[in-house]
Design a protein around this motif. Sequence first.
Motif, PDB file in Angstrom:
ATOM      1  N   MET A  95       0.831  -1.202   0.000  1.00 25.76           N
ATOM      2  CA  MET A  95       0.000   0.000   0.000  1.00 25.76           C
ATOM      3  C   MET A  95       0.866   1.252   0.000  1.00 25.76           C
ATOM      4  O   MET A  95       0.588   2.223  -0.714  1.00 25.76           O
ATOM      5  N   LEU A  96       1.932   1.225   0.791  1.00 24.43           N
ATOM      6  CA  LEU A  96       2.817   2.385   0.873  1.00 24.43           C
ATOM      7  C   LEU A  96       3.506   2.639  -0.462  1.00 24.43           C
ATOM      8  O   LEU A  96       3.642   3.786  -0.901  1.00 24.43           O
ATOM      9  N   HIS A  97       3.929   1.566  -1.134  1.00 29.91           N
ATOM     10  CA  HIS A  97       4.596   1.736  -2.423  1.00 29.91           C
ATOM     11  C   HIS A  97       3.645   2.310  -3.459  1.00 29.91           C
ATOM     12  O   HIS A  97       4.045   3.129  -4.301  1.00 29.91           O
ATOM     13  N   GLU A  98       2.381   1.908  -3.420  1.00 32.72           N
ATOM     14  CA  GLU A  98       1.404   2.459  -4.362  1.00 32.72           C
ATOM     15  C   GLU A  98       1.220   3.958  -4.136  1.00 32.72           C
ATOM     16  O   GLU A  98       1.129   4.738  -5.088  1.00 32.72           O
ATOM     17  N   ILE A  99       1.190   4.364  -2.860  1.00 34.08           N
ATOM     18  CA  ILE A  99       1.074   5.785  -2.537  1.00 34.08           C
ATOM     19  C   ILE A  99       2.279   6.542  -3.072  1.00 34.08           C
ATOM     20  O   ILE A  99       2.157   7.602  -3.700  1.00 34.08           O
ATOM     21  N   TYR A 100       3.461   6.011  -2.846  1.00 40.29           N
ATOM     22  CA  TYR A 100       4.684   6.665  -3.287  1.00 40.29           C
ATOM     23  C   TYR A 100       4.778   6.709  -4.808  1.00 40.29           C
ATOM     24  O   TYR A 100       5.297   7.670  -5.380  1.00 40.29           O
ATOM     25  N   SER A 101       4.295   5.675  -5.480  1.00 38.35           N
ATOM     26  CA  SER A 101       4.309   5.670  -6.939  1.00 38.35           C
ATOM     27  C   SER A 101       3.414   6.779  -7.492  1.00 38.35           C
ATOM     28  O   SER A 101       3.796   7.494  -8.426  1.00 38.35           O
ATOM     29  N   ASN A 102       2.230   6.928  -6.907  1.00 37.35           N
ATOM     30  CA  ASN A 102       1.336   8.016  -7.315  1.00 37.35           C
ATOM     31  C   ASN A 102       1.966   9.374  -7.044  1.00 37.35           C
ATOM     32  O   ASN A 102       1.845  10.314  -7.843  1.00 37.35           O
ATOM     33  N   LEU A 103       2.657   9.465  -5.906  1.00 36.23           N
ATOM     34  CA  LEU A 103       3.309  10.717  -5.544  1.00 36.23           C
ATOM     35  C   LEU A 103       4.405  11.072  -6.546  1.00 36.23           C
ATOM     36  O   LEU A 103       4.519  12.231  -6.980  1.00 36.23           O
ATOM     37  N   ALA A 104       5.214  10.095  -6.934  1.00 39.09           N
ATOM     38  CA  ALA A 104       6.292  10.348  -7.889  1.00 39.09           C
ATOM     39  C   ALA A 104       5.732  10.842  -9.223  1.00 39.09           C
ATOM     40  O   ALA A 104       6.293  11.754  -9.848  1.00 39.09           O
ATOM     41  N   LYS A 105       4.630  10.267  -9.682  1.00 39.09           N
ATOM     42  CA  LYS A 105       4.021  10.700 -10.938  1.00 39.09           C
ATOM     43  C   LYS A 105       3.495  12.133 -10.826  1.00 39.09           C
ATOM     44  O   LYS A 105       3.642  12.933 -11.758  1.00 39.09           O
ATOM     45  N   ARG A 106       2.895  12.460  -9.681  1.00 38.32           N
ATOM     46  CA  ARG A 106       2.386  13.822  -9.482  1.00 38.32           C
ATOM     47  C   ARG A 106       3.515  14.841  -9.513  1.00 38.32           C
ATOM     48  O   ARG A 106       3.415  15.897 -10.149  1.00 38.32           O
ATOM     49  N   LEU A 107       4.606  14.521  -8.843  1.00 30.68           N
ATOM     50  CA  LEU A 107       5.734  15.443  -8.794  1.00 30.68           C
ATOM     51  C   LEU A 107       6.336  15.648 -10.180  1.00 30.68           C
ATOM     52  O   LEU A 107       6.677  16.771 -10.570  1.00 30.68           O
TER      53      LEU A 107
END
Length: 321
Positions: A95-107
Amino acid sequence: MVCVFRFRTISFTLLLAILLAGCKPGVPSEYLQPGELEDILYDYHVADGMAYADGNYAELAYRRKAYREAALKKYGITQAELDSSLVYYYRHTAMLHEIYSNLAKRLNNDAIALGATANELSQFGSAAQGDTATVWRSERSMAIIPQAPYNTVSFDVKADTAYHQGDKMILSFDNQFIFQDGIKDGLALLAVTFKNDSTATIVNHITSDMPYNLQISDNDRIGIKRVWGFIHLGRGNGGSVPSQTLKLMSVSNMRLLRMHTTPPKDDAAEEGKSGSTGVTPPSTMPSVSMRPVVPGEAEEEQAAPRSSASPNMPISVQQTP
């Protein structure tokens, strides 16, 4: 009668599906939900960027803390509530990796939309153009956390007929840390295996928020067989027990470039006279150079391999038979 039976069967199936969906485990209400945590981490990134943008590094830690506290206040939560949620998510790394993946795309999307990285994205060309081509085929933005299997991103590219003798390989990316505490312990490796089965490697520590650039050149014009490597984030706490504090390395604008080069003029003249293929006997080590890229700066000079290096420079340059 048949219609009634079918209606009951369909109704029972729908009810069962609803019940199963309702029983699907979710994040307990006492913790931040995934969308909330992603938004907070995004503002953490913005806060860190503002702290660095001020330029007064003597007060960097103070400004970063102040901006992060403002981000928490925006969402009406305390540092303790964020920390407890992170402990929960670190126990559920998928779950944490999915959050971070979405965050990286947003940035990454925000940087492109604002034009902040326009020069960096086109510095070597984002697509095949003339003598330069992008051979990276995976995601260009990614989030790396210290927990396996999400702590390493690897790649392995086999050369084809588009590769020429004398090609230069460049691994280039932008890095951003979002850390609560601990040592920033990232590592990048680029390796090239040549057609004579020798391998040249270069390793660089990742410790700062900046662009990075690793290069290996086939100056002996042997020919490239394979290009491989990885980016890794260590625990940074000196122990084997995972830390429960926020540790994220956001990698964006990932590029693996192949650049054609021309042989030296003397070699070209000799080739024209003798009609040879232009392949010279391999020396002990292919030329290898690496240093961080400064956007807008002229192309870096080729540096001789070093036997030792500082923490922010290559720590290993070697060739294996």
